[in-house]
Scaffold this active site. Structure first.
Site, PDB file in Angstrom:
ATOM      1  N   ILE A  16       0.876  -1.178   0.000  1.00 25.93           N
ATOM      2  CA  ILE A  16       0.000   0.000   0.000  1.00 25.93           C
ATOM      3  C   ILE A  16       0.905   1.218   0.000  1.00 25.93           C
ATOM      4  O   ILE A  16       1.751   1.366   0.891  1.00 25.93           O
ATOM      5  CB  ILE A  16      -0.887   0.052   1.264  1.00 25.93           C
ATOM      6  CG1 ILE A  16      -1.628  -1.259   1.505  1.00 25.93           C
ATOM      7  CG2 ILE A  16      -1.815   1.255   1.231  1.00 25.93           C
ATOM      8  CD1 ILE A  16      -2.788  -1.515   0.605  1.00 25.93           C
ATOM      9  N   PHE A  17       0.744   2.120  -0.976  1.00 29.43           N
ATOM     10  CA  PHE A  17       1.568   3.332  -1.030  1.00 29.43           C
ATOM     11  C   PHE A  17       0.834   4.488  -0.364  1.00 29.43           C
ATOM     12  O   PHE A  17      -0.316   4.786  -0.694  1.00 29.43           O
ATOM     13  CB  PHE A  17       1.898   3.697  -2.482  1.00 29.43           C
ATOM     14  CG  PHE A  17       2.725   4.949  -2.594  1.00 29.43           C
ATOM     15  CD1 PHE A  17       4.048   4.967  -2.182  1.00 29.43           C
ATOM     16  CD2 PHE A  17       2.173   6.122  -3.096  1.00 29.43           C
ATOM     17  CE1 PHE A  17       4.813   6.124  -2.267  1.00 29.43           C
ATOM     18  CE2 PHE A  17       2.931   7.278  -3.197  1.00 29.43           C
ATOM     19  CZ  PHE A  17       4.254   7.286  -2.777  1.00 29.43           C
ATOM     20  N   GLY A  18       1.509   5.136   0.576  1.00 28.62           N
ATOM     21  CA  GLY A  18       0.961   6.298   1.246  1.00 28.62           C
ATOM     22  C   GLY A  18       1.763   7.543   0.911  1.00 28.62           C
ATOM     23  O   GLY A  18       2.997   7.500   0.852  1.00 28.62           O
ATOM     24  N   TYR A  19       1.079   8.642   0.693  1.00 30.71           N
ATOM     25  CA  TYR A  19       1.740   9.905   0.346  1.00 30.71           C
ATOM     26  C   TYR A  19       1.197  11.068   1.181  1.00 30.71           C
ATOM     27  O   TYR A  19       1.614  12.208   1.015  1.00 30.71           O
ATOM     28  CB  TYR A  19       1.565  10.207  -1.142  1.00 30.71           C
ATOM     29  CG  TYR A  19       0.111  10.247  -1.563  1.00 30.71           C
ATOM     30  CD1 TYR A  19      -0.597  11.443  -1.558  1.00 30.71           C
ATOM     31  CD2 TYR A  19      -0.561   9.087  -1.943  1.00 30.71           C
ATOM     32  CE1 TYR A  19      -1.935  11.478  -1.930  1.00 30.71           C
ATOM     33  CE2 TYR A  19      -1.892   9.116  -2.312  1.00 30.71           C
ATOM     34  CZ  TYR A  19      -2.576  10.316  -2.295  1.00 30.71           C
ATOM     35  OH  TYR A  19      -3.900  10.357  -2.650  1.00 30.71           O
ATOM     36  N   GLY A  20       0.258  10.787   2.077  1.00 25.25           N
ATOM     37  CA  GLY A  20      -0.311  11.796   2.971  1.00 25.25           C
ATOM     38  C   GLY A  20      -0.208  11.298   4.394  1.00 25.25           C
ATOM     39  O   GLY A  20       0.873  10.922   4.847  1.00 25.25           O
ATOM     40  N   SER A  21      -1.326  11.222   5.098  1.00 29.40           N
ATOM     41  CA  SER A  21      -1.301  10.823   6.504  1.00 29.40           C
ATOM     42  C   SER A  21      -0.838   9.386   6.719  1.00 29.40           C
ATOM     43  O   SER A  21      -0.351   9.051   7.802  1.00 29.40           O
ATOM     44  CB  SER A  21      -2.677  11.035   7.145  1.00 29.40           C
ATOM     45  OG  SER A  21      -3.655  10.266   6.484  1.00 29.40           O
ATOM     46  N   GLU A  96     -10.334   5.938   3.586  1.00 29.14           N
ATOM     47  CA  GLU A  96     -10.046   6.672   2.355  1.00 29.14           C
ATOM     48  C   GLU A  96     -11.231   6.717   1.389  1.00 29.14           C
ATOM     49  O   GLU A  96     -11.596   7.767   0.901  1.00 29.14           O
ATOM     50  CB  GLU A  96      -8.829   6.063   1.644  1.00 29.14           C
ATOM     51  CG  GLU A  96      -7.606   5.914   2.518  1.00 29.14           C
ATOM     52  CD  GLU A  96      -6.994   7.235   2.960  1.00 29.14           C
ATOM     53  OE1 GLU A  96      -7.332   8.292   2.413  1.00 29.14           O
ATOM     54  OE2 GLU A  96      -6.162   7.198   3.885  1.00 29.14           O
TER      55      GLU A  96
END
Length: 195
Positions: A16-21, A96
Site C-alpha cells: 500500500i503506497f501512502g503519500y499523505g497521513s 479513504e
C-alpha cells in the site's frame, strides 16, 4: 482495480503506497515498510476533507495525486500479508474511500536506495469529480484554510506539518516545492492567528 479484486486472487502479500497521513499514521498492521516513490503523479493539497481534518462548515485540505508524466511523488509503502490484507483493506476502504472519496489504482513503487525491481502497490487517489474536491489555489490560500480547520482526526495543520516533517526526515534530498511553500505560508500566518 478494487480492493475486493485483490482479495479474490492468490496474492500472499500486498503493498500500500501512502503519500499523505499514511506515511506517519498507517493505523493498520503491516509486515514492513519502505520509503520510496511512484512516477507519473504529483502530490497536491487540492482535496477537501469534511471528516478527518475538517467538517461540513469548514472543509480541511488534504493531499491527492494529480497525473503528471514528468514528476514523481515520494512517500512510504507498507507490505501487508495474509490476514493483514483483508483487515487493512477493510480499514482503508472506510478511511479513504468512504470518508475521503478516494479511488484505488495500482502503480509501480520504487523503493529508495534499493537495487531491486519496483513492486506493484495500491494507492488511493481523490478525483476531480468528488463533490468536495477543491482544486488548485495559491500556497497562501491553502495555508489560510489549513490553519483554521479541524476534524475528527485532529487539526489540519498537524496533517501539513507531519507530512513536511516526514519528507525532511525520510527524503531529505527531495524538494517538494508545493508542500514546503504551503508549510512556510502556514507558519507565517500562525502568529497572526494567535494574536
Amino acid at each position: 482495480m478494487k480492493p475486493q479484486d485483490i482479495l479474490s486472487g492468490k496474492m500472499t502479500s500486498l503493498w500500500i503506497f501512502g503519500y499523505g497521513s499514511l506515511v506517519w499514521k498507517p493505523d493498520f498492521k503491516y509486515k514492513r515498510s519502505k520509503v520510496g516513490y511512484i512516477s507519473g503523479y504529483k502530490r497536491r493539497f487540492w482535496h477537501g476533507d469534511n471528516f478527518h481534518r475538517g467538517d461540513d462548515e469548514m472543509l480541511g485540505r488534504v493531499v491527492t495525486l494529480i497525473e503528471d508524466d514528468d514528476v514523481c511523488t515520494w512517500g512510504a509503502a507498507f507490505e501487508v500479508v495474509g490476514a493483514q490484507m483483508e483487515e487493512c483493506l477493510k480499514y482503508l476502504n472506510v478511511r479513504e474511500a468512504v470518508c475521503g472519496g478516494y479511488v484505488t489504482k495500482v502503480v509501480d513503487f520504487f523503493p529508495r536506495g534499493q537495487e531491486e525491481a519496483p513492486v506493484p502497490a495500491l494507492v488511493y487517489i481523490a478525483t476531480t469529480d468528488n463533490p468536495i474536491y477543491l482544486g488548485p489555489a495559491t500556497p497562501e490560500e491553502i495555508a489560510a484554510q489549513i490553519i483554521v480547520c479541524k476534524g475528527k482526526s485532529g487539526h489540519n495543520i498537524e496533517y501539513l506539518l507531519r507530512l513536511a516533517e516526514f519528507m525532511r526526515t525520510s527524503c531529505p534530498d527531495v524538494e517538494d516545492t508545493h508542500l514546503f511553500s504551503i508549510e512556510a505560508a502556514a507558519l507565517a500566518l500562525l502568529p497572526m492567528l494567535l494574536q
